[in-house]
Every structure is written in C-alpha cells, then in structure tokens.
Design a protein around this motif. Sequence first.
Motif: not given
Ligand code: ADP
Lengths: 140, 118, 282
Positions: A55-57, A59-61, A84-86, A101-104, A107-109
């Motif tokens: 999900r991080n990959c 949403v964030h990646g 892995a993501d780019q 901690y979350s930038t979105g 829940l940041g867990h």
């Molecule tokens: N694959 C990724 N690429 C970029 N940033 C990431 C990635 N995975 C995690 N992060 C950063 O790390 C933070 C914490 O991740 P996570 O603990 O999963 O919390 P959440 O996904 O709920 O924000 C994210 O909010 C994001 O800023």
Amino acid sequence: MTHSDLSSTSLQTVPIHTEEDLLTARHAVRAAALAEGLGLVAQTKLVTAASELVRNCYVHGGGGVLRIERVLPPPRRGLRIVVADQGPGIEDPDAALADGYSTGPGLGHGLGGARRLVDEFELRSEPGRGTTVVITRWTA
Amino acid sequence: MTSPDIPIIRLGEVLVAGLSRELDDKTVMLFADELSRRIGDTRASTVVLDITKVEVIDSFAARMLMEIAAMARLLGARVVLAGMRYSVAITLAELGLALPGVETALSVEHALNRRAGP
Amino acid sequence: MPGDRQAAREAVMRAIAGNRGRIASTWVDTQLARATPAIGGEELGEEVQAIISCLLEGLGRDLPDDRVATGHAPLREAVADLSRRWARLGASPTAIATAVFSLKPAILGCMAPQAEEALLVGRLIDAAALVSFQTYVDSREEIIQRQNRQLLEISTPVVHLWHRVLAVPLIGTLDSARAQIVMESLLQAIQDHQAAVAIIDITGVPTVDTVVAQHLMQTVTATRLMGADCVLSGISPRIAQMVAQLGIDLSEITTRSSLADALTEAMRLVQEEGRTERTPAG
Ligand SMILES: Nc1ncnc2c1ncn2[C@@H]1O[C@H](COP(=O)(O)OP(=O)(O)O)[C@@H](O)[C@H]1O
Ligand SMILES: [Mg+2]
C-alpha cells in the motif's frame, strides 16, 4: 527470473499499479506462506506486513513491484518479500518508522508495524530515487 | 457496482453486516456509504459488524473500521465489532492498533445478547 | 565463459542427453549393490532421472560450473528431495553424499572424457553432494527446533477454569519466544471456547523485562479486540516495582493479587456480560 543471488530463489513477482494489484499481492504472499508451512499466526503477520508495504508502494511510491523469494541455507530457511518503487523516496526513515508518523491521511503504523511483524526488516530509500523494503520471516 | 458486496440485515433496532474475507478498498467505501444510509433510514441504535470471516486487517482496513464506527456514532448508533479471529487480533496488537473507542464482542450472538443498559 | 570451457560444457551436455537411460541404470545398480536405504529400484530410477533432467537444464543456464547445483533451483530441490527422503529412511549423511558422488562415474562411464570435461563433471557433482549434506544438516536442525517448540507448548497449558473462564498459570522465567507462544495459545483458546475472560497468572514468574511486559500488554489488547476480558493475577510487590521501573503502565489492565481473587473477578465479568454495555478501555 534470475538466480544470480545464490542464497535465494525468486518465486513470484507481482506488479503494483492498481488497487486490485494490492489484493493479488496479498494472495500471492498468503499462498507462499502456506506453501512454506508457516502457521496461521505467522501467515497472517507476514501477509499484513506485506499489505502495509504494497500500500505504501502504491500510495506514496507511485507504484512498483513485489517480489517473493525463498531464502535458502546457509544460514536459515525463510520467506523474503521485497517491495520496491522508484517514487520520491523517504526523507527521514527514522521518522517514517515511528508509530503515528504519516505524511498522508494514514495512521502511520504501516512501516513501524511491518517491522515488528517480521524477523528481519531492511529499508533502503534515496530521496528522489525510490524506496525498497525487504522483510524476512524465518520458516525454520 | 450498485448492490453492495456486504449484506446488511436488520433485526429490530440492530443492523448486522457480514464483512467478507477480503476487505478491499472499494467494497469498504461502498459499504460505509450504504451503512450510513441504512442507519439514517432505520434509526438503528446498534450496528454489529461481523468480521468472523475477515482474515487480514491492515492499518488501512483498521482506519476504515474506526471511521465507520465514528460515522455511526455521529448518526446515533453504537458499533460492535464481532468475531475477530485470534490471528488478526494478535497482528493488530503488534501493529499497535488497539482500535480505541470501538466496542468488541466474541461473536454476533454475543453482541446481540449484550444489549445496552442494565 | 572461455571457449574450451564452453566446449567442455556442451560435450558433457550432449553426453548426458544422449545417455540418460544408461546413466540412470548404472546409478541405480550401484545403489542397489550397496543396498543402503530400503528403496526399490523403480523409485531410485525416478529420483535419479529427476536429477539428470534438472542437471541438463542447469548446464544450459549461464552459471559457473560449481554453482549449477546451488544456483539452479530445480536441481538444488531435486538433490535436496532425495537427501530428505533418504535421511527419513535413516541413511547417514555420508551414505547420501556417496550416492550423489556415484553420479560421477555413471556420467563419465558413458563418454570418453577429455581432461576438461572430467574436471567439469567433478565440479558439478561435488557441489551437488554438498547440497545433499547441507540438506541433511538442515532437516536435523528443523526436527530439533520443532521439538523445542513442542516442549514450550507443553510447559504453558491453558486451563479451562470455569464456565467461559480460561487461565494460563505461568511458571518460571519468561523469554520472548515463550511469551509469544503463551499469547498465541491463550488467544486461540479464547476463540475455540468462546471464553469471556482470560486470566494470566504470573505468581510463578520471578522477573519481568520490557519485552515480556510488552507481550503481556499486547495479549491484553488482542483479548479485548476479540471481545473478551483479560485479568492479570499474581503480581508480587517485587514484580510491580520492576514493572514500574521499566516505565510500563499497567493501570489500564485489570489486576488481582491472587488467582482466587482473579477468578472471583472473572465470574463477575461473565455474569455481567450479556446484561450491560461494556465501554472499551483505551
Ligand atoms: N514507498 C514509499 N515511498 C515514499 N514514502 C514512503 C513510502 N513508504 C512510506 N513512506 C513515508 O513514510 C510515512 C510512514 O509510512 P506508514 O508508517 O506506512 O504510514 P502511512 O502509510 O499510514 O502514512 C508515510 O506517510 C510516507 O511519508
Ligand atoms: Mg502505510
């Protein structure tokens, strides 16, 4: 599929580009965990950790790939998941690993939780170049 | 997709919803919409979410469940999470997600037997 | 890969491909003559044919000679399978490795090998024999670990104390692995028995460290997530002090000084269940 790394065999690769891919990835990890003989709790923990990472990959990646590998002796047998993501990478990995901690809107867990759910956890990230997380669960 | 994948049954003042094995994002979102509509229509006092079949709850699904509980409370209904598997409970505890504020029950039956007030 | 090495590889591949049946039967005969494990000729034939096929495949890969056996997964698995089966039948690691080694004369016997080719076959089979040895060691290790886990499970029984009340009396030093197993078996028992209350009695536990305290807290959280209650009993003043010094907050957890008190509390909770609304803690 390459066998360049002698200590592990790649079992399966799942691209992560859509929400359906998240489900496919979860199913693939569950099937591999089952095939390796992991118990119900261990399976659930591994699938959940992988679910956080894909999900991080996604949403964030900005999408990427999940790879399932079997780790062979020496020294131990295990199941390894590489996600892995780019994407943009993680500026402050220590902060990202902290609970809450979350930038979105999450829940940041995810990251910290995934680390607690597995035996080994490695986060490699370079700002601007992407993120790779490797988790391992020993099966014996 | 108009008919939700998650059936909602009404038993008097109680709504019971059976969540499927997989909580994918779309299904959960559709379900949240449908549930809030049903709570509004029926003025239900209690919502029981049957999660007996759910095999994985990650932090995303946990957040959705907490949001659904919060939404239901705003509409005047309490939410009981029923039948969480032990493997899921251990995993959530280790993730550090205790789902604060969400009521729980061993099964739907237990949730229905345990009605509000002495 | 240098030209002569490549040529040697191709020659060996041709020889193996053209003589599969002969190599297999020579090998089987050798094993039957030794009569090491009680395996029939037919089964032996299947085992060796699987290995020969995988060996050919592996030789076709771009892998150094001494890495074909480890780097080509199907070959490694085929050798490991044979080793595990033989080990289960009681064959010694030396006997298994010897059986793998005897592939060498079986292959070389059906060709007139150049020096380079003989070396190549040697390197291939030596590596395969190592795989078989490693597999033997690992499967022993697996058995030992499984026995350890079983011992742990036996030493932490979950007791059905009363209608819908379970208890785990913990005795001795708790380490992380044991705490983990206690937690899992208790929670599984809650699910199986639909128990309303779980009592964790730590009267017999001399010390508590951070890791164990965290496991206990997680057990309490997981119990609540399942819809049951958890009562911690038998906390001596000494343990209470230790826990406080670790900076762990047990105030959210129901505690009782003795198992008897905990049972009284548990019975009260069971009665209460089904009548009153329970607001969750935390
Ligand atoms: N694959 C990724 N690429 C970029 N940033 C990431 C990635 N995975 C995690 N992060 C950063 O790390 C933070 C914490 O991740 P996570 O603990 O999963 O919390 P959440 O996904 O709920 O924000 C994210 O909010 C994001 O800023
Ligand atoms: Mg996340």
